[in-house]
Design an enzyme around this catalytic site. Structure first.
Site, PDB file in Angstrom:
ATOM      1  CG  HIS A  64      -1.897  -1.056   1.328  1.00  0.00           C
ATOM      2  ND1 HIS A  64      -1.867  -2.024   2.288  1.00  0.00           N
ATOM      3  CD2 HIS A  64      -2.980  -1.322   0.547  1.00  0.00           C
ATOM      4  CE1 HIS A  64      -2.887  -2.855   2.115  1.00  0.00           C
ATOM      5  NE2 HIS A  64      -3.569  -2.460   1.058  1.00  0.00           N
ATOM      6  CD  GLN A  81      -8.451  -5.619  -7.003  1.00  0.00           C
ATOM      7  OE1 GLN A  81      -9.257  -6.149  -6.260  1.00  0.00           O
ATOM      8  NE2 GLN A  81      -7.474  -4.847  -6.544  1.00  0.00           N
TER       9      GLN A  81
END
Ligand code: PAF
Length: 282
Positions: free
Chosen positions: A37, A154
């Site tokens: 992240h 994704q």
């Protein structure tokens, strides 16, 4: 950093950024931040004037209530980490804010791309992802949106939905961040006990073995896939879901092992299901 829970406030804040002539970056997340992240947030900060991050554990993309309940959360820590890398807007809505009428009647149903591999193992998963990403991009408005290559299928589903629905977002992909032993950073890694954590490096080892098989002349997908499967089979704590070589655009088995390919793997290690992938060029 402005922390926002309400959809209309997020919409106003992101509109104000654009009205001021600033370039906006969006990093959609489910929180439980790790180095993966952080790399997305840093990439957004380096190419955008203002970074917005969202933290929302999206119930629509979990196929079982127990998987959702086990998803790690640590909002205080995430907020401090987001602030440290210069996030300007942090959108963290409760479920009742994102889905005020309960589960939405309308869902974004991705095409065939979403039926294979992760989609086959986790029915409804990509429709859940596509629905929430569409909502987040719609609330945010024109932006650059950052996604990790760790979730390679994704990423492809998101690119497809942005193209199909003419969403005003430029999708930027960022390379997978790995631990020193090769394990791809994932919020799920926190649920691995010490023995399973050591064993989890088997996914990236299998991908490395697949790449080596290609480099040393394997010319049939089955050969490469068997090589990867054998590495996982040798680890007693791991149970293979799939290990495949695919065309990186269609996710179909490639007609020939030439040009750009993607190795994709999913396996359970102890109680945790992990995925990983690697790009290779032959
Ligand atoms: O990759 C994730 O963390 C999630 O799938 C996403 C893109 C934030 C949608 O909930």
């Amino acid at each position: 950093m402005e922390v926002i829970a309400a959809r209309d406030e997020f919409r106003k804040a992101t509109s104000a950024v654009r009205a001021a002539g600033s370039r906006l970056g969006l990093v959609p997340t489910m929180g439980a931040f790790h180095e993966g992240h952080m790399s997305l947030l840093r990439a957004a900060a380096s190419s955008c004037d203002v970074v917005a991050a969202s933290i929302f554990v999206n119930p629509l993309q979990f196929s079982s209530a127990s998987d959702l309940a086990r998803y790690p959360a640590n909002l205080e820590r995430d907020l401090a980490m987001a602030q440290a890398v210069g996030v300007g807007l942090l959108f963290a809505p409760p479920v009742s804010e994102m889905y005020p009428g309960g589960e939405p009647e309308t869902r974004v149903e991705p095409g065939a791309l979403a039926d294979r591999l992760e989609g086959a193992s986790r029915p409804g998963h990509f429709a859940g992802v596509a629905t929430v990403v569409t909502k987040l991009l719609s609330l945010c408005g024109g932006c650059r949106a950052f996604f990790g290559e760790k979730d390679f299928q994704q990423l492809a589903v998101v690119r497809q939905l942005v193209a199909d629905l003419d969403l005003d977002a430029e999708i930027v992909s960022c390379p997978t961040v790995r631990e020193p032993d090769g394990l791809a950073c994932s919020s799920r890694n926190r649920r691995l006990g010490a023995g399973d954590r050591r064993a989890a490096a088997v996914l990236s080892k299998a991908l490395g073995a697949g790449r080596a098989a290609l480099a040393t002349g394997a010319r049939r997908s089955a050969e490469v896939e068997a090589t990867m499967a054998a590495v996982v089979a040798a680890e007693p704590r791991a149970r293979l879901d799939y290990a495949v070589v695919v065309d990186p655009v269609t996710f179909e088995s490639p007609a020939s092992l030439a040009g750009e390919l993607r190795l994709l793997i999913a396996a359970h290690v102890g109680p945790v299901r992990l995925i990983d992938n690697l790009g290779v060029e032959t």
